[in-house]
Each structure stands twice: as C-alpha cells, then as structure tokens.
Design a protein around this motif. Structure first.
Motif, PDB file in Angstrom:
ATOM      1  N   THR A 141       0.817  -1.214   0.000  1.00 46.84           N
ATOM      2  CA  THR A 141       0.000   0.000   0.000  1.00 46.84           C
ATOM      3  C   THR A 141       0.849   1.260   0.000  1.00 46.84           C
ATOM      4  OG1 THR A 141      -0.136  -0.018   2.416  1.00 46.84           O
ATOM      5  CG2 THR A 141      -1.899  -1.146   1.198  1.00 46.84           C
ATOM      6  N   THR A 142       2.150   1.158   0.351  1.00 47.39           N
ATOM      7  CA  THR A 142       2.985   2.350   0.406  1.00 47.39           C
ATOM      8  C   THR A 142       3.966   2.457  -0.745  1.00 47.39           C
ATOM      9  OG1 THR A 142       4.617   1.235   1.795  1.00 47.39           O
ATOM     10  CG2 THR A 142       2.876   2.475   2.915  1.00 47.39           C
ATOM     11  N   ARG A 143       4.229   1.397  -1.481  1.00 49.67           N
ATOM     12  CA  ARG A 143       5.203   1.464  -2.574  1.00 49.67           C
ATOM     13  C   ARG A 143       4.476   1.629  -3.911  1.00 49.67           C
ATOM     14  NH1 ARG A 143       7.113  -4.796  -3.351  1.00 49.67           N
ATOM     15  NH2 ARG A 143       5.015  -5.594  -3.344  1.00 49.67           N
ATOM     16  N   PRO A 144       5.138   2.263  -4.878  1.00 52.56           N
ATOM     17  CA  PRO A 144       4.488   2.425  -6.180  1.00 52.56           C
ATOM     18  C   PRO A 144       4.380   1.082  -6.908  1.00 52.56           C
ATOM     19  CG  PRO A 144       6.732   3.259  -6.239  1.00 52.56           C
ATOM     20  CD  PRO A 144       6.443   2.861  -4.818  1.00 52.56           C
ATOM     21  N   ASP A 145       3.335   0.932  -7.678  1.00 51.52           N
ATOM     22  CA  ASP A 145       3.131  -0.290  -8.445  1.00 51.52           C
ATOM     23  C   ASP A 145       4.026  -0.238  -9.673  1.00 51.52           C
ATOM     24  OD1 ASP A 145       2.208  -2.630  -9.545  1.00 51.52           O
ATOM     25  OD2 ASP A 145       0.284  -1.797 -10.173  1.00 51.52           O
ATOM     26  N   LEU A 146       5.024  -1.108  -9.723  1.00 49.43           N
ATOM     27  CA  LEU A 146       6.005  -1.089 -10.795  1.00 49.43           C
ATOM     28  C   LEU A 146       5.353  -1.377 -12.147  1.00 49.43           C
ATOM     29  CD1 LEU A 146       8.958  -0.724 -11.502  1.00 49.43           C
ATOM     30  CD2 LEU A 146       9.310  -3.141 -11.036  1.00 49.43           C
ATOM     31  N   ALA A 147       4.450  -2.334 -12.200  1.00 46.86           N
ATOM     32  CA  ALA A 147       3.792  -2.665 -13.469  1.00 46.86           C
ATOM     33  C   ALA A 147       3.001  -1.478 -14.005  1.00 46.86           C
ATOM     34  CB  ALA A 147       2.878  -3.871 -13.285  1.00 46.86           C
ATOM     35  N   GLU A 148       2.296  -0.797 -13.117  1.00 52.37           N
ATOM     36  CA  GLU A 148       1.515   0.372 -13.545  1.00 52.37           C
ATOM     37  C   GLU A 148       2.443   1.477 -14.055  1.00 52.37           C
ATOM     38  OE1 GLU A 148      -1.341   3.678 -11.485  1.00 52.37           O
ATOM     39  OE2 GLU A 148      -1.559   1.603 -10.819  1.00 52.37           O
ATOM     40  N   SER A 149       3.566   1.661 -13.388  1.00 52.05           N
ATOM     41  CA  SER A 149       4.524   2.678 -13.823  1.00 52.05           C
ATOM     42  C   SER A 149       5.124   2.332 -15.179  1.00 52.05           C
ATOM     43  CB  SER A 149       5.636   2.829 -12.786  1.00 52.05           C
ATOM     44  OG  SER A 149       5.118   3.285 -11.560  1.00 52.05           O
ATOM     45  N   LEU A 150       5.392   1.060 -15.418  1.00 51.71           N
ATOM     46  CA  LEU A 150       5.930   0.636 -16.708  1.00 51.71           C
ATOM     47  C   LEU A 150       4.907   0.829 -17.829  1.00 51.71           C
ATOM     48  CD1 LEU A 150       7.906  -2.551 -15.636  1.00 51.71           C
ATOM     49  CD2 LEU A 150       8.862  -0.397 -16.451  1.00 51.71           C
ATOM     50  N   VAL A 151       3.647   0.577 -17.524  1.00 52.95           N
ATOM     51  CA  VAL A 151       2.587   0.809 -18.513  1.00 52.95           C
ATOM     52  C   VAL A 151       2.493   2.304 -18.824  1.00 52.95           C
ATOM     53  CG1 VAL A 151       0.083   0.727 -18.885  1.00 52.95           C
ATOM     54  CG2 VAL A 151       1.275  -1.268 -17.957  1.00 52.95           C
ATOM     55  N   GLU A 152       2.547   3.139 -17.790  1.00 54.06           N
ATOM     56  CA  GLU A 152       2.507   4.586 -17.997  1.00 54.06           C
ATOM     57  C   GLU A 152       3.703   5.050 -18.823  1.00 54.06           C
ATOM     58  OE1 GLU A 152       0.269   7.079 -17.226  1.00 54.06           O
ATOM     59  OE2 GLU A 152      -1.044   5.390 -16.809  1.00 54.06           O
ATOM     60  N   LEU A 153       4.855   4.438 -18.590  1.00 56.34           N
ATOM     61  CA  LEU A 153       6.053   4.766 -19.366  1.00 56.34           C
ATOM     62  C   LEU A 153       5.828   4.471 -20.843  1.00 56.34           C
ATOM     63  CD1 LEU A 153       9.092   5.635 -19.088  1.00 56.34           C
ATOM     64  CD2 LEU A 153       9.595   3.193 -18.997  1.00 56.34           C
TER      65      LEU A 153
END
Length: 99
Positions: free
Chosen positions: A58-70
């Motif tokens: 709940t406190t760390r960014p979702d890496l998969a979501e960030s990669l999709v946004e990238l």
C-alpha cells in the motif's frame, strides 16, 4: 495554412504531454524499492521498521503500472512526432506546388 500551424501546435503539445508522462513514470520507477532478499545480518530496530513499510504494497508504487505509464508516454510522444512530421511534409508539398 492555419490548419498546418494548428497541426504543428497539436503535435508539439502531444510530444510534451508524452514527455511529462514518461518523466513521472520514470520517477515512480526510480523510487520503487528493489526486491532483494533480507540480509542475514541483524539490523537496528529503526531500519527494520523502514524495511517492513518498504515492502508494504500500500505504500510502494506499483512497478507494473509505472511501466505501462512509461510505454503510454512513449507512444504518445511518438504519435505527436508523427503529426509534426506529417504537417511538415504537407507544408513542403504545398510550397513545392505553389513555387
């Protein structure tokens, strides 16, 4: 001629928007904690608390979501570049035709 100018502006705006999205995603990815196994060396209690919150989903960014946004930002910037290129080609054709 005004429509070519607005196409250029639209393309540049899209490129800038894509770049902002890429920048935000990159910051999120850079801030993501690495998944490393726990060290066998005992850590002080304060570091143990920080380590446990770093692994809390709940406190760390979702890496998969960030990669999709990238990737979305990359595609957005590329689409804007294609709009600018097309407007440039059209303007070149118009100049060649009228000259």
């Amino acid at each position: 001629m005004d429509s070519i100018g607005s196409a250029f502006n639209s393309g540049i705006s899209t490129i800038q928007s894509g770049q902002r999205r890429v920048d935000q995603a990159a910051l999120s990815i850079a801030g993501a904690p690495a998944n490393t196994p726990p060290s066998p060396v005992q850590t002080p209690p304060q570091q143990q608390v920080n380590a446990s919150t770093a692994n809390d989903p709940t406190t760390r960014p979702d890496l998969a979501e960030s990669l999709v946004e990238l990737r979305i930002g990359q595609n957005q910037a590329e689409a804007g570049a294609r709009v600018v290129k097309t407007a440039d080609d059209l303007l070149g054709t118009m100049i060649d035709t009228t000259a």
